[in-house]
Design a protein around this motif. Structure first.
Motif, PDB file in Angstrom:
ATOM      1  N   THR A 156       0.831  -1.209   0.000  1.00  0.00           N
ATOM      2  CA  THR A 156       0.000   0.000   0.000  1.00  0.00           C
ATOM      3  C   THR A 156       0.859   1.250   0.000  1.00  0.00           C
ATOM      4  OG1 THR A 156      -1.721  -1.183   1.206  1.00  0.00           O
ATOM      5  CG2 THR A 156      -1.836   1.206   1.238  1.00  0.00           C
ATOM      6  N   TYR A 157       1.937   1.239   0.800  1.00  0.00           N
ATOM      7  CA  TYR A 157       2.830   2.395   0.887  1.00  0.00           C
ATOM      8  C   TYR A 157       3.482   2.694  -0.461  1.00  0.00           C
ATOM      9  CZ  TYR A 157       6.784   5.283   2.362  1.00  0.00           C
ATOM     10  OH  TYR A 157       7.706   6.290   2.480  1.00  0.00           O
ATOM     11  N   LYS A 158       3.881   1.648  -1.194  1.00  0.00           N
ATOM     12  CA  LYS A 158       4.529   1.856  -2.487  1.00  0.00           C
ATOM     13  C   LYS A 158       3.540   2.209  -3.590  1.00  0.00           C
ATOM     14  CE  LYS A 158       8.293   1.303  -3.297  1.00  0.00           C
ATOM     15  NZ  LYS A 158       9.420   2.245  -3.274  1.00  0.00           N
ATOM     16  N   ALA A 159       2.286   1.740  -3.475  1.00  0.00           N
ATOM     17  CA  ALA A 159       1.313   1.949  -4.561  1.00  0.00           C
ATOM     18  C   ALA A 159       0.615   3.301  -4.461  1.00  0.00           C
ATOM     19  CB  ALA A 159       0.273   0.834  -4.561  1.00  0.00           C
ATOM     20  N   ASN A 160       0.251   3.732  -3.256  1.00  0.00           N
ATOM     21  CA  ASN A 160      -0.545   4.956  -3.112  1.00  0.00           C
ATOM     22  C   ASN A 160       0.270   6.200  -3.452  1.00  0.00           C
ATOM     23  OD1 ASN A 160      -2.578   3.319  -2.231  1.00  0.00           O
ATOM     24  ND2 ASN A 160      -2.424   3.885  -0.075  1.00  0.00           N
ATOM     25  N   LYS A 161      -0.344   7.075  -4.223  1.00  0.00           N
ATOM     26  CA  LYS A 161       0.291   8.353  -4.561  1.00  0.00           C
ATOM     27  C   LYS A 161      -0.752   9.310  -5.106  1.00  0.00           C
ATOM     28  CE  LYS A 161       1.785   6.771  -9.161  1.00  0.00           C
ATOM     29  NZ  LYS A 161       2.944   6.580 -10.052  1.00  0.00           N
ATOM     30  N   LEU A 162      -0.391  10.581  -5.146  1.00  0.00           N
ATOM     31  CA  LEU A 162      -1.247  11.648  -5.667  1.00  0.00           C
ATOM     32  C   LEU A 162      -0.470  12.464  -6.688  1.00  0.00           C
ATOM     33  CD1 LEU A 162      -2.919  13.084  -2.422  1.00  0.00           C
ATOM     34  CD2 LEU A 162      -4.018  11.674  -4.160  1.00  0.00           C
ATOM     35  N   GLN A 163      -1.199  12.971  -7.673  1.00  0.00           N
ATOM     36  CA  GLN A 163      -0.649  13.936  -8.623  1.00  0.00           C
ATOM     37  C   GLN A 163      -1.616  15.112  -8.708  1.00  0.00           C
ATOM     38  OE1 GLN A 163      -0.169  11.400 -12.131  1.00  0.00           O
ATOM     39  NE2 GLN A 163       2.050  11.489 -11.900  1.00  0.00           N
ATOM     40  N   LEU A 164      -1.138  16.292  -8.349  1.00  0.00           N
ATOM     41  CA  LEU A 164      -1.955  17.498  -8.374  1.00  0.00           C
ATOM     42  C   LEU A 164      -1.528  18.356  -9.544  1.00  0.00           C
ATOM     43  CD1 LEU A 164      -1.995  18.426  -4.569  1.00  0.00           C
ATOM     44  CD2 LEU A 164      -3.498  16.888  -5.824  1.00  0.00           C
ATOM     45  N   ARG A 165      -2.418  18.511 -10.505  1.00  0.00           N
ATOM     46  CA  ARG A 165      -2.153  19.350 -11.667  1.00  0.00           C
ATOM     47  C   ARG A 165      -3.075  20.562 -11.651  1.00  0.00           C
ATOM     48  NH1 ARG A 165       0.537  15.868 -15.313  1.00  0.00           N
ATOM     49  NH2 ARG A 165       1.884  14.594 -13.994  1.00  0.00           N
ATOM     50  N   GLU A 166      -2.883  21.433 -12.595  1.00  0.00           N
ATOM     51  CA  GLU A 166      -3.661  22.674 -12.621  1.00  0.00           C
ATOM     52  C   GLU A 166      -5.138  22.417 -12.858  1.00  0.00           C
ATOM     53  OE1 GLU A 166      -3.831  26.942 -15.062  1.00  0.00           O
ATOM     54  OE2 GLU A 166      -2.308  25.430 -15.538  1.00  0.00           O
ATOM     55  N   ASN A 167      -5.462  21.418 -13.701  1.00  0.00           N
ATOM     56  CA  ASN A 167      -6.856  21.190 -14.088  1.00  0.00           C
ATOM     57  C   ASN A 167      -7.424  19.866 -13.598  1.00  0.00           C
ATOM     58  OD1 ASN A 167      -6.982  23.633 -15.613  1.00  0.00           O
ATOM     59  ND2 ASN A 167      -5.857  22.621 -17.263  1.00  0.00           N
ATOM     60  N   TYR A 168      -6.605  18.984 -13.060  1.00  0.00           N
ATOM     61  CA  TYR A 168      -7.113  17.683 -12.656  1.00  0.00           C
ATOM     62  C   TYR A 168      -6.260  17.104 -11.543  1.00  0.00           C
ATOM     63  CZ  TYR A 168      -3.279  15.576 -15.314  1.00  0.00           C
ATOM     64  OH  TYR A 168      -2.049  15.218 -15.759  1.00  0.00           O
ATOM     65  N   ILE A 169      -6.777  16.034 -10.960  1.00  0.00           N
ATOM     66  CA  ILE A 169      -6.077  15.288  -9.923  1.00  0.00           C
ATOM     67  C   ILE A 169      -6.000  13.828 -10.341  1.00  0.00           C
ATOM     68  CG2 ILE A 169      -8.247  15.003  -8.662  1.00  0.00           C
ATOM     69  CD1 ILE A 169      -6.684  14.766  -6.105  1.00  0.00           C
ATOM     70  N   ALA A 170      -4.884  13.178 -10.036  1.00  0.00           N
ATOM     71  CA  ALA A 170      -4.705  11.747 -10.296  1.00  0.00           C
ATOM     72  C   ALA A 170      -4.503  11.043  -8.957  1.00  0.00           C
ATOM     73  CB  ALA A 170      -3.524  11.501 -11.216  1.00  0.00           C
ATOM     74  N   ILE A 171      -5.387  10.090  -8.632  1.00  0.00           N
ATOM     75  CA  ILE A 171      -5.364   9.375  -7.359  1.00  0.00           C
ATOM     76  C   ILE A 171      -5.039   7.916  -7.630  1.00  0.00           C
ATOM     77  CG2 ILE A 171      -6.652   8.788  -5.280  1.00  0.00           C
ATOM     78  CD1 ILE A 171      -8.552  11.111  -5.948  1.00  0.00           C
ATOM     79  N   THR A 172      -3.969   7.417  -7.017  1.00  0.00           N
ATOM     80  CA  THR A 172      -3.570   6.025  -7.178  1.00  0.00           C
ATOM     81  C   THR A 172      -3.782   5.281  -5.871  1.00  0.00           C
ATOM     82  OG1 THR A 172      -1.909   6.625  -8.840  1.00  0.00           O
ATOM     83  CG2 THR A 172      -1.710   4.453  -7.825  1.00  0.00           C
ATOM     84  N   ASN A 173      -4.577   4.230  -5.913  1.00  0.00           N
ATOM     85  CA  ASN A 173      -4.841   3.362  -4.767  1.00  0.00           C
ATOM     86  C   ASN A 173      -4.379   1.954  -5.103  1.00  0.00           C
ATOM     87  OD1 ASN A 173      -6.568   4.750  -2.534  1.00  0.00           O
ATOM     88  ND2 ASN A 173      -7.453   5.466  -4.447  1.00  0.00           N
ATOM     89  N   GLY A 174      -4.044   1.183  -4.081  1.00  0.00           N
ATOM     90  CA  GLY A 174      -3.722  -0.207  -4.349  1.00  0.00           C
ATOM     91  C   GLY A 174      -2.910  -0.846  -3.249  1.00  0.00           C
ATOM     92  N   MET A 175      -2.624  -2.131  -3.462  1.00  0.00           N
ATOM     93  CA  MET A 175      -1.748  -2.882  -2.569  1.00  0.00           C
ATOM     94  C   MET A 175      -0.837  -3.722  -3.450  1.00  0.00           C
ATOM     95  SD  MET A 175      -2.707  -5.560   0.498  1.00  0.00           S
ATOM     96  CE  MET A 175      -3.642  -4.342   1.398  1.00  0.00           C
ATOM     97  N   PHE A 176      -1.314  -4.876  -3.885  1.00  0.00           N
ATOM     98  CA  PHE A 176      -0.576  -5.648  -4.886  1.00  0.00           C
ATOM     99  C   PHE A 176      -1.010  -5.221  -6.286  1.00  0.00           C
ATOM    100  CE2 PHE A 176      -1.122  -8.449  -1.135  1.00  0.00           C
ATOM    101  CZ  PHE A 176       0.192  -8.409  -0.697  1.00  0.00           C
ATOM    102  N   ALA A 177      -2.292  -5.033  -6.472  1.00  0.00           N
ATOM    103  CA  ALA A 177      -2.811  -4.392  -7.680  1.00  0.00           C
ATOM    104  C   ALA A 177      -2.950  -2.897  -7.409  1.00  0.00           C
ATOM    105  CB  ALA A 177      -4.155  -4.991  -8.071  1.00  0.00           C
ATOM    106  N   SER A 178      -3.094  -2.105  -8.462  1.00  0.00           N
ATOM    107  CA  SER A 178      -3.243  -0.660  -8.285  1.00  0.00           C
ATOM    108  C   SER A 178      -4.139  -0.102  -9.374  1.00  0.00           C
ATOM    109  CB  SER A 178      -1.881   0.041  -8.326  1.00  0.00           C
ATOM    110  OG  SER A 178      -1.334   0.018  -9.632  1.00  0.00           O
ATOM    111  N   SER A 179      -4.717   1.055  -9.092  1.00  0.00           N
ATOM    112  CA  SER A 179      -5.538   1.762 -10.078  1.00  0.00           C
ATOM    113  C   SER A 179      -5.312   3.252  -9.911  1.00  0.00           C
ATOM    114  CB  SER A 179      -7.023   1.431  -9.901  1.00  0.00           C
ATOM    115  OG  SER A 179      -7.487   1.907  -8.647  1.00  0.00           O
ATOM    116  N   THR A 180      -5.245   3.959 -11.031  1.00  0.00           N
ATOM    117  CA  THR A 180      -5.060   5.404 -11.035  1.00  0.00           C
ATOM    118  C   THR A 180      -6.279   6.049 -11.667  1.00  0.00           C
ATOM    119  OG1 THR A 180      -2.657   5.166 -11.242  1.00  0.00           O
ATOM    120  CG2 THR A 180      -3.597   7.317 -11.778  1.00  0.00           C
ATOM    121  N   GLN A 181      -6.950   6.920 -10.927  1.00  0.00           N
ATOM    122  CA  GLN A 181      -8.157   7.589 -11.409  1.00  0.00           C
ATOM    123  C   GLN A 181      -7.854   9.060 -11.656  1.00  0.00           C
ATOM    124  OE1 GLN A 181     -11.653   6.718  -9.183  1.00  0.00           O
ATOM    125  NE2 GLN A 181     -12.992   7.946 -10.453  1.00  0.00           N
ATOM    126  N   PHE A 182      -8.148   9.510 -12.889  1.00  0.00           N
ATOM    127  CA  PHE A 182      -7.941  10.900 -13.290  1.00  0.00           C
ATOM    128  C   PHE A 182      -9.291  11.614 -13.273  1.00  0.00           C
ATOM    129  CE2 PHE A 182      -4.618   8.369 -15.197  1.00  0.00           C
ATOM    130  CZ  PHE A 182      -3.470   9.133 -15.028  1.00  0.00           C
TER     131      PHE A 182
END
Length: 584
Positions: free
Chosen positions: A491-517
């Motif tokens: 979970t520590y290695k998979a989770n991350k955030l990306q903050l851009r001017e017009n959108y946000i990218a949220i990554t969740n996961g443990m062994f699998a992961s998904s990034t939602q824009f």
């Protein structure tokens, strides 16, 4: 196609269900032998069986009669601006939907409908109150269903185009009124050169570079694509209605590529169950055949045991592979086309499905990486909007499994409006702080407490004592902590955030992961939360809500430092203020 019509008569049979259709088909095929069947039942003195059969037939006939009345009393009316469904039954109802509010128009054909030559048209609207269900379902003959969809799409496009023109004219009128205010110091305007009464429009200048071109691209054997996207898929004039049926780009998957997707998207639990079943079969074969008694009597006695073992193991394998096999039937012959203002999808073996997804109604894009896809650097892509995913059988898949390095190119062919998601690299990803491990340690203390309670009950209730109790207690503690720590690290290695001017990218996961824009202007509202432990460690997590079905209407923000999440709220509020200023 007529403006007023009914559903196809086969709707009455479909509403009976598979069991009712089978019984009616059996009765129709057995009319010649009906007297003989009834005579056999009467001679056998099976009065109870006869009563049960008559009750079942009465229920089915009653249901069929009700379905017939509802079908006969239900009318569908389509005009230039709306579609109306009127039911003149005991409780009269009129459901009117404006064409400009239509979000999706999907066509499905199950096995019975393919036999009967019919199709189901499902219409969804961009309404939060009905986001969890399909708003309108219509059953028509296949050609009429296609004609209805084309008519509704054309009407929806025209209605939205008219609304855009009206908004532009209102803005032009406001600007003209402001410009017509007299100024005593200004006697002449050198820039007001007459143009024969025509208003010049810089966007209406023809561009020879925007000529559509068809190109056949082979992407390293992944899938076939046909591209003719001019000017990154953007319409050059706001008041020019595009040809809504022009195919700008197409991506198609063959059978081998669909099987590849099924394998890479399978869960690790399913494959572990299949591996365990294979080992069990080999062990059973070695024990019973190779090292067992080879006499005929012994082999005959082994048959029931072997059949029982095969049934048990087979049931586990089927449960593990059901999703894999189901995905193959569901996504067979997967094909997606980019039109000027919407996407067209087709897929399915037994149940053929066709979706129409307006580009403007897409609320979010999700890049999915299951365990094996993450290891092999592959992914597949889902889309979220108000009309998709509101029913269990509906799918939101945009691309099946592909190498991750090909994702920007394929997304550009289908959705060039979202190129910024994969081309901007000016902002580094935000990782969880080190303080997150203190929260994990506190969480492990709760796990140890539960294990201690469980072993206390084992010792006191079941009397487990001595060396087995000590070894079992120590082994379960070590195994539980090992699994817990591996999951925490994933979970520590998979989770991350990306903050851009017009959108946000949220990554969740443990062994699998998904990034939602998610674009900020697609966010309905946000909710930030803190547990007592998170408040002590200055951590925070949250939920982002978007306009979609209940299962897709939110995205969880993993636990991060409070100062890492607070900028999301600021960017969201700034985007809201900017859009409000532009609308004024």
């Amino acid at each position: 196609m007529d403006n007023k019509f009914r559903n196809h008569p086969s709707l009455m049979l479909e509403q009976l269900g598979v069991f009712g259709v089978i019984i009616i088909t059996f009765l129709i095929s057995s009319l010649d032998d009906l007297d003989e069947i009834l005579g056999d039942i009467k001679n056998s003195d099976s009065t109870t069986l006869l009563i049960i059969i008559l009750v079942i037939l009465a229920v089915i006939l009653f249901r069929l009669a009700v379905n017939t009345i509802v079908w006969y009393k239900t009318w569908i009316t389509v005009d230039e601006t709306s579609i109306t469904i009127t039911k003149n039954t005991i409780f009269r109802s009129v459901n009117t939907i404006g064409l400009r509010n239509i979000s999706n128009i999907n066509i499905e054909r199950n096995l019975l409908e393919r036999i009967l030559g019919t199709s189901t048209v499902k219409i969804d609207t961009e309404s939060r109150s009905t986001a969890d269900t399909t708003d309108v379902t219509i059953l028509l003959r296949k050609d009429k269903a296609e004609a209805l969809r084309e008519r509704l799409l054309a009407g929806a496009t025209a209605a939205k185009h008219t609304q855009t023109i009206a908004a532009n004219e209102q803005l032009d009128g406001t600007a003209g009124a402001a410009a017509s205010v007299p100024n005593s110091e200004q006697t002449s305007d050198p820039t007001s050169v007459p143009n024969d009464g025509q208003i010049s429009d810089p966007t209406s200048v023809p561009n020879n570079d925007q000529i559509s071109r068809a190109t056949s691209v082979q992407n390293n054997g992944q899938m076939s694509t046909v591209s003719s996207v001019p000017n990154n898929g953007q319409v050059t004039s706001a008041n020019a209605a595009p040809n809504s049926r022009q195919v700008l780009s197409e991506v198609a998957y063959n059978t081998k590529q669909v099987l590849t997707h099924c394998v890479y998207s399978a869960s690790i639990i399913s494959l572990l169950v299949c591996l365990a079943a294979l080992i069990a079969i080999i062990a059973f074969f070695l024990k019973m055949v190779v090292f067992g008694d080879h006499s005929i009597g012994s082999l005959i006695q082994m048959i029931p045991t072997a059949l029982g073992g095969i049934v048990v193991i087979g049931s586990f394998v089927y449960a593990a592979l059901r999703s894999l096999i189901g995905d193959f039937f569901r996504y067979y012959s997967f094909r997606i086309k980019r039109m000027p203002d919407h996407l067209h999808m087709e897929f399915g073996l037994f149940k053929r499905t066709s979706y129409e997804i307006p580009i403007k109604r897409i609320s979010s894009i999700i890049v999915q990486r299951p365990v094996f896809s993450r290891i092999s650097k592959r992914c597949f892509v889902d889309i979220i909007n108000i009309g998709m995913g509101d029913e269990k059988e509906e799918n939101t898949r945009l691309l099946l499994s592909i190498p991750e390095k090909h994702l920007p190119e394929l997304l550009h062919r289908l959705l060039p409006e979202f190129d910024a998601y994969f081309t901007e690299s000016d902002t580094a990803s935000i990782r969880p702080p080190k303080a997150i491990w203190w929260k994990k340690i506190i969480g492990s203390a709760k796990l140890l407490v539960f294990l201690a309670i469980g072993w206390t009950l084992m010792i006191t209730v079941f009397g487990v004592t001595g060396l087995p109790a000590v070894l079992g207690c120590i082994g379960s503690f070590v195994l539980a902590m090992l699994i817990y720590l591996i999951g925490c690290y994933g979970t520590y290695k998979a989770n991350k955030l990306q903050l851009r001017e017009n959108y946000i990218a949220i990554t969740n996961g443990m062994f699998a992961s998904s990034t939602q824009f998610i674009d900020y202007h697609k966010i309905q509202y946000m909710e930030l939360q803190q547990t007592p432990v998170e408040r002590l460690l200055h951590l925070q997590h949250g939920i982002v809500y978007i306009l979609a079905g209940a299962m897709n209407s939110f995205a969880g923000i993993p636990c991060f430092a409070k100062e890492q999440i607070d900028p999301i709220v600021q960017l969201f509020l700034e985007d809201s203020c900017n859009r409000r200023k532009k609308s004024q």
